[in-house]
Design a protein around this motif. Structure first.
Motif, PDB file in Angstrom:
ATOM      1  N   GLY A 120       0.846  -1.194   0.000  1.00 34.55           N
ATOM      2  CA  GLY A 120       0.000   0.000   0.000  1.00 34.55           C
ATOM      3  C   GLY A 120       0.880   1.241   0.000  1.00 34.55           C
ATOM      4  N   GLY A 121       0.319   2.347  -0.462  1.00 29.16           N
ATOM      5  CA  GLY A 121       1.110   3.568  -0.628  1.00 29.16           C
ATOM      6  C   GLY A 121       1.762   4.059   0.650  1.00 29.16           C
ATOM      7  N   VAL A 122       1.144   3.772   1.812  1.00 28.50           N
ATOM      8  CA  VAL A 122       1.731   4.229   3.080  1.00 28.50           C
ATOM      9  C   VAL A 122       3.085   3.553   3.322  1.00 28.50           C
ATOM     10  CG1 VAL A 122       1.332   4.429   5.579  1.00 28.50           C
ATOM     11  CG2 VAL A 122      -0.583   4.695   4.002  1.00 28.50           C
ATOM     12  N   ALA A 123       3.293   2.399   2.695  1.00 30.02           N
ATOM     13  CA  ALA A 123       4.563   1.669   2.878  1.00 30.02           C
ATOM     14  C   ALA A 123       5.731   2.368   2.173  1.00 30.02           C
ATOM     15  CB  ALA A 123       4.424   0.233   2.381  1.00 30.02           C
ATOM     16  N   LEU A 124       5.468   3.477   1.474  1.00 29.75           N
ATOM     17  CA  LEU A 124       6.570   4.275   0.914  1.00 29.75           C
ATOM     18  C   LEU A 124       7.192   5.177   1.971  1.00 29.75           C
ATOM     19  CD1 LEU A 124       4.944   5.151  -2.511  1.00 29.75           C
ATOM     20  CD2 LEU A 124       7.052   3.849  -2.186  1.00 29.75           C
ATOM     21  N   ASN A 125       6.587   5.238   3.152  1.00 29.99           N
ATOM     22  CA  ASN A 125       7.113   6.106   4.213  1.00 29.99           C
ATOM     23  C   ASN A 125       8.261   5.384   4.939  1.00 29.99           C
ATOM     24  OD1 ASN A 125       7.377   7.499   6.836  1.00 29.99           O
ATOM     25  ND2 ASN A 125       5.602   8.654   6.133  1.00 29.99           N
ATOM     26  N   GLY A 126       9.472   5.684   4.501  1.00 26.00           N
ATOM     27  CA  GLY A 126      10.654   4.963   4.982  1.00 26.00           C
ATOM     28  C   GLY A 126      10.948   5.184   6.454  1.00 26.00           C
ATOM     29  N   CYS A 127      10.586   6.352   6.988  1.00 24.65           N
ATOM     30  CA  CYS A 127      10.808   6.602   8.426  1.00 24.65           C
ATOM     31  C   CYS A 127       9.908   5.686   9.247  1.00 24.65           C
ATOM     32  CB  CYS A 127      10.520   8.060   8.760  1.00 24.65           C
ATOM     33  SG  CYS A 127      11.643   9.216   7.968  1.00 24.65           S
ATOM     34  N   ALA A 128       8.632   5.612   8.852  1.00 25.49           N
ATOM     35  CA  ALA A 128       7.702   4.734   9.570  1.00 25.49           C
ATOM     36  C   ALA A 128       8.130   3.278   9.418  1.00 25.49           C
ATOM     37  CB  ALA A 128       6.278   4.935   9.040  1.00 25.49           C
ATOM     38  N   ASN A 129       8.593   2.896   8.226  1.00 25.25           N
ATOM     39  CA  ASN A 129       9.016   1.505   8.010  1.00 25.25           C
ATOM     40  C   ASN A 129      10.143   1.117   8.958  1.00 25.25           C
ATOM     41  OD1 ASN A 129       7.209   1.676   5.957  1.00 25.25           O
ATOM     42  ND2 ASN A 129       8.680   1.464   4.295  1.00 25.25           N
ATOM     43  N   ALA A 130      11.103   2.022   9.125  1.00 24.70           N
ATOM     44  CA  ALA A 130      12.238   1.718  10.001  1.00 24.70           C
ATOM     45  C   ALA A 130      11.757   1.508  11.433  1.00 24.70           C
ATOM     46  CB  ALA A 130      13.268   2.833   9.932  1.00 24.70           C
ATOM     47  N   ARG A 131      10.789   2.314  11.856  1.00 22.04           N
ATOM     48  CA  ARG A 131      10.269   2.134  13.221  1.00 22.04           C
ATOM     49  C   ARG A 131       9.496   0.825  13.352  1.00 22.04           C
ATOM     50  NH1 ARG A 131       7.578   6.792  16.606  1.00 22.04           N
ATOM     51  NH2 ARG A 131       7.468   4.972  17.981  1.00 22.04           N
ATOM     52  N   ILE A 132       8.731   0.475  12.336  1.00 19.71           N
ATOM     53  CA  ILE A 132       8.011  -0.812  12.383  1.00 19.71           C
ATOM     54  C   ILE A 132       9.016  -1.946  12.554  1.00 19.71           C
ATOM     55  CG2 ILE A 132       6.636  -2.445  11.016  1.00 19.71           C
ATOM     56  CD1 ILE A 132       5.264  -0.013   9.722  1.00 19.71           C
ATOM     57  N   LEU A 133      10.086  -1.887  11.782  1.00 17.70           N
ATOM     58  CA  LEU A 133      11.095  -2.953  11.870  1.00 17.70           C
ATOM     59  C   LEU A 133      11.733  -2.991  13.253  1.00 17.70           C
ATOM     60  CD1 LEU A 133      12.721  -5.164  10.448  1.00 17.70           C
ATOM     61  CD2 LEU A 133      14.343  -3.409   9.725  1.00 17.70           C
ATOM     62  N   ARG A 134      12.047  -1.823  13.789  1.00 23.43           N
ATOM     63  CA  ARG A 134      12.744  -1.775  15.085  1.00 23.43           C
ATOM     64  C   ARG A 134      11.845  -2.156  16.250  1.00 23.43           C
ATOM     65  NH1 ARG A 134      15.328   3.136  13.535  1.00 23.43           N
ATOM     66  NH2 ARG A 134      13.659   4.231  14.577  1.00 23.43           N
ATOM     67  N   GLU A 135      10.562  -1.779  16.170  1.00 25.36           N
ATOM     68  CA  GLU A 135       9.737  -1.813  17.376  1.00 25.36           C
ATOM     69  C   GLU A 135       8.581  -2.814  17.369  1.00 25.36           C
ATOM     70  OE1 GLU A 135       8.612   2.191  18.609  1.00 25.36           O
ATOM     71  OE2 GLU A 135      10.333   2.982  17.519  1.00 25.36           O
ATOM     72  N   SER A 136       8.283  -3.417  16.214  1.00 26.78           N
ATOM     73  CA  SER A 136       7.071  -4.243  16.172  1.00 26.78           C
ATOM     74  C   SER A 136       7.305  -5.660  16.664  1.00 26.78           C
ATOM     75  CB  SER A 136       6.534  -4.301  14.742  1.00 26.78           C
ATOM     76  OG  SER A 136       7.456  -4.994  13.925  1.00 26.78           O
ATOM     77  N   GLY A 137       8.549  -6.115  16.682  1.00 33.29           N
ATOM     78  CA  GLY A 137       8.824  -7.499  17.046  1.00 33.29           C
ATOM     79  C   GLY A 137       9.059  -8.398  15.844  1.00 33.29           C
ATOM     80  N   PHE A 138       8.686  -7.944  14.637  1.00 34.28           N
ATOM     81  CA  PHE A 138       8.973  -8.756  13.443  1.00 34.28           C
ATOM     82  C   PHE A 138      10.466  -8.729  13.150  1.00 34.28           C
ATOM     83  CE2 PHE A 138       4.442  -7.898  12.625  1.00 34.28           C
ATOM     84  CZ  PHE A 138       4.012  -9.194  12.362  1.00 34.28           C
ATOM     85  N   ARG A 139      10.976  -9.858  12.708  1.00 37.82           N
ATOM     86  CA  ARG A 139      12.398  -9.948  12.395  1.00 37.82           C
ATOM     87  C   ARG A 139      12.701  -9.361  11.011  1.00 37.82           C
ATOM     88  NH1 ARG A 139      16.264 -14.673  14.061  1.00 37.82           N
ATOM     89  NH2 ARG A 139      14.780 -14.757  15.769  1.00 37.82           N
ATOM     90  N   ASN A 140      11.778  -9.592  10.092  1.00 35.32           N
ATOM     91  CA  ASN A 140      11.959  -9.079   8.724  1.00 35.32           C
ATOM     92  C   ASN A 140      10.747  -8.287   8.288  1.00 35.32           C
ATOM     93  OD1 ASN A 140      14.536 -10.375   7.871  1.00 35.32           O
ATOM     94  ND2 ASN A 140      13.356 -12.241   8.300  1.00 35.32           N
ATOM     95  N   LEU A 141      11.010  -7.227   7.546  1.00 40.66           N
ATOM     96  CA  LEU A 141       9.936  -6.425   6.968  1.00 40.66           C
ATOM     97  C   LEU A 141      10.176  -6.373   5.464  1.00 40.66           C
ATOM     98  CD1 LEU A 141       7.520  -4.523   7.189  1.00 40.66           C
ATOM     99  CD2 LEU A 141       9.098  -2.660   7.710  1.00 40.66           C
ATOM    100  N   TYR A 142       9.231  -6.923   4.711  1.00 41.83           N
ATOM    101  CA  TYR A 142       9.361  -6.947   3.254  1.00 41.83           C
ATOM    102  C   TYR A 142       8.408  -5.943   2.633  1.00 41.83           C
ATOM    103  CZ  TYR A 142      11.823 -11.321   4.102  1.00 41.83           C
ATOM    104  OH  TYR A 142      12.708 -12.268   4.551  1.00 41.83           O
ATOM    105  N   VAL A 143       8.979  -4.942   1.983  1.00 41.71           N
ATOM    106  CA  VAL A 143       8.189  -3.953   1.249  1.00 41.71           C
ATOM    107  C   VAL A 143       8.605  -4.073  -0.214  1.00 41.71           C
ATOM    108  CG1 VAL A 143       7.721  -1.489   0.944  1.00 41.71           C
ATOM    109  CG2 VAL A 143       8.103  -2.405   3.245  1.00 41.71           C
ATOM    110  N   PRO A 144       7.652  -4.295  -1.126  1.00 43.48           N
ATOM    111  CA  PRO A 144       8.040  -4.441  -2.536  1.00 43.48           C
ATOM    112  C   PRO A 144       8.534  -3.116  -3.116  1.00 43.48           C
ATOM    113  CG  PRO A 144       5.649  -4.482  -2.307  1.00 43.48           C
ATOM    114  CD  PRO A 144       6.202  -4.435  -0.917  1.00 43.48           C
ATOM    115  N   SER A 145       9.176  -3.174  -4.284  1.00 40.87           N
ATOM    116  CA  SER A 145       9.699  -1.942  -4.879  1.00 40.87           C
ATOM    117  C   SER A 145       8.576  -1.005  -5.281  1.00 40.87           C
ATOM    118  CB  SER A 145      10.581  -2.260  -6.089  1.00 40.87           C
ATOM    119  OG  SER A 145       9.796  -2.728  -7.174  1.00 40.87           O
TER     120      SER A 145
END
Ligand SMILES: [Fe+2]
Length: 590
Positions: free
Chosen positions: A312-337
């Protein structure tokens, strides 16, 4: 089995072709028509995909459209009736602009392609986002999160996907949020409030946020009330987008935050007014991040899975993505190109293949390069016609050596290799490259080529094996950086040497380059590192302001001539700009 996926009529139309479960090609319409964010029915993209694959329309087993038009019609009609009579003036506009074309899309596909209507299928919009994120990732079992402005009704969905040992695939979207409660619309509303173009200016909001403090976060939190299940509901008294109004925010929002910025007003975070805009941007960014992190955390608890596929378009927000990876508990975060709607063309085709036709899952090659391929001979011909000297380097090592010479000497290089990227980011195949060391280079790029606001940072590219040396990556960060999907801190000791790509808050949207994915780009970075001690280059998309990213050699060449680029490389052909100033008159050929 051959399946054509199509996204169209909203923003960034695209087509993708999947054959026997594997993508063959995909491209955004804008790259071919040269109209930025082209939303028209993607005739050119479809024609190119079919031609590239040598497929006739009648050989297609299915054509899949990336959303269900009648559901969308229901949403627009319902919202218009709810807001009646205020909405009535805008309803015909919505029908005509947004929806009219889509309602008849089945007829359009049937008539334009000559495909019988029995072979035309529709996915739900968030199913297409989910499939694009899940099936293109290397995992076989993952939680799925999608978030955008809106498709039919859903604006956010949560679920999981899995692939069994026999290759049968499932996607289960268990919960969803519905329009008008939408993270994408929230962010777009603030994009409009801050005077940037909606659907394009979201990057500017994120860039500007780094200059501010979240001084308005309490006000924004009041506009986005959290619900006990970790989700949220917009307080609609602050918004007007759902009523089809011309302005997306209400007077009440203005009363809370102050007057909106006019698009033509300059922004200078050094002034009181500019600082307020930056604070507003920082505030909405913070609230967006908090909500996404909470949603991802609850999804992690609920599924117990290690991987999260996010689209989804919100997944282009790289700052939010980095926080999701750091803080959500998931080991990997896959966002397509291409997590946005263009990627839904591919997602819709994969969804139909795996879930409608129940074909066995096949691994999707893990790269973003699905579009037309560059032809070095085209550049040689074009430049030759203009009397420019073309250097054709048969050996890659010679080509790379020449380019490193130019970059190390502070020159700006247009770099075209292989196939065009799918998605909004240049990932080393249609890139402008430059030395990343001095802030002066950033200003030079803006002055000579990109004409961007100062608060929009340029990104670095680094070989993935060296990334940790320069950037503070959390576990999984190098993977997230593969398609430039995360923003991470630049290590303190490197900030001065990476000044052109270090944002004001000392972060960077780093691209981690794998040899297997982009061998020539990787080799160039390594060679630049061998020469300078720093295997990092500034990498920005190869386009001028307001134009789509270049696709063919002719567009790269025309951009080269019209801008301050010093060098153009297409495949193994290299052209230098004539030097206008020379001590010897006979050399002053420009
Ligand atoms: Fe979408």
């Amino acid at each position: 089995m051959r399946i054509l996926g199509i996204s169209a009529h909203y923003h960034d139309s695209a087509a993708a072709l999947v054959e026997d479960g594997v993508p063959i090609c995909a491209v955004e319409e804008e790259r071919l028509t040269r109209r930025k964010n082209d939303a028209a029915f993607p005739l050119e993209a479809i024609a190119w995909c079919l031609d590239h694959a040598g497929v006739q329309p009648e050989q297609l087993d299915a054509v899949v459209f990336y959303e269900k038009p009648m559901l969308k019609f229901e949403r627009i009609l319902t919202m218009a009736l709810r807001a009646y009579p205020r909405s009535w003036a805008s309803f015909p506009r919505a029908m005509k602009n947004e929806l009219g074309n889509k309602l008849w899309v089945k007829g359009t596909i049937a008539s334009e392609l000559g495909v019988p209507s029995s072979r035309i299928l529709f996915t739900e919009h968030h199913q297409a986002h989910a499939a694009a994120a899940f099936f293109a990732s290397p995992t076989r079992r993952a939680a799925i999160l999608t978030a955008d402005g809106v498709g039919e009704w859903a604006t956010l969905s949560l679920g999981r996907g899995w692939i069994d040992d026999d290759g049968s695939a499932s996607i289960e979207l268990r919960r969803e949020l519905r329009f008008p409660h939408s993270l994408g619309m929230l962010y777009s509303t603030f994009t409009a409030y801050l005077g940037f173009p909606v659907n394009e200016g979201e990057y500017q909001v994120m860039g500007l946020a780094a200059y501010g403090k979240p001084a308005f976060s309490d006000q924004v939190r009041r506009m986005v009330r959290r619900t006990p299940d970790g989700a949220f509901a917009l307080d609609l008294s602050y918004f007007e987008f759902h009523e089809g109004a011309r302005r997306s925010f209400s007077d009440r929002l203005v009363a809370e935050l102050g007057p909106p910025r006019h698009p033509w007003d300059p922004i200078d975070p050094g002034t009181a007014e500019g600082a307020r805009y930056a604070d507003v941007a920082a505030s909405v960014q913070l609230v967006l991040e908090e909500i996404l992190v909470d949603l991802a955390r609850s999804l992690h608890r609920e599924t117990g899975l290690e991987d999260l596929c996010y689209g989804g378009g919100v997944a282009l927000n790289g700052c939010a993505n980095a926080r999701i990876l750091r803080e959500s508990g998931f080991r990997n975060l896959y966002v397509p190109s291409a997590p946005g709607d263009a990627g839904c063309a591919l997602g819709a085709a994969l969804y139909a293949d795996r879930l409608h036709f129940r074909q066995r899952h096949r691994a999707v090659p893990d790269h973003p390069y699905w579009g037309p391929e560059i032809d070095a001979n085209d550049l040689a011909r074009l430049a030759g016609e203009d009397g420019l000297e073309v250097e054709q380097r048969a050996r890659e090592v010679d080509l790379i050596g020449s380019v490193v010479d130019e970059l190390a000497a502070g020159r700006i290089v247009g770099w075209m290799q292989g196939c065009t990227e799918l998605g909004p980011r240049a990932l080393g195949n249609r890139s402008i490259l430059a030395a990343p060391h001095d802030a002066a280079m950033r200003d030079e790029l803006n002055r000579r080529i990109k004409y961007r606001e100062e608060f929009r940072p340029f990104a670095p590219a680094v070989p993935i094996e060296h990334a940790e040396r320069f950037f503070e990556l959390p576990p999984g960060g190098a993977r997230l950086g593969r398609f430039m999907s995360g923003v991470f801190p630049v290590r303190r000791e490197w900030r001065a040497r990476l000044a052109a790509v270090t944002h004001v808050n000392e972060t960077a949207r780093v691209q981690t380059v794998e040899r297997a994915m982009a061998p020539r780009f990787h080799a160039l970075l390594e060679a630049y590192g061998a020469r300078t001690g720093v295997p990092v280059l500034l990498n920005t998309s190869f386009n001028l302001a307001g134009e789509p990213i270049v696709n063919r050699a002719i567009e790269g060449y025309s951009t080269f001539l019209r801008s301050g680029l010093d060098v153009l490389v297409a495949g193994n052909a290299l052209v230098r700009k004539r030097r206008r100033v020379s001590a010897k008159p006979e050399e002053a050929v420009g």
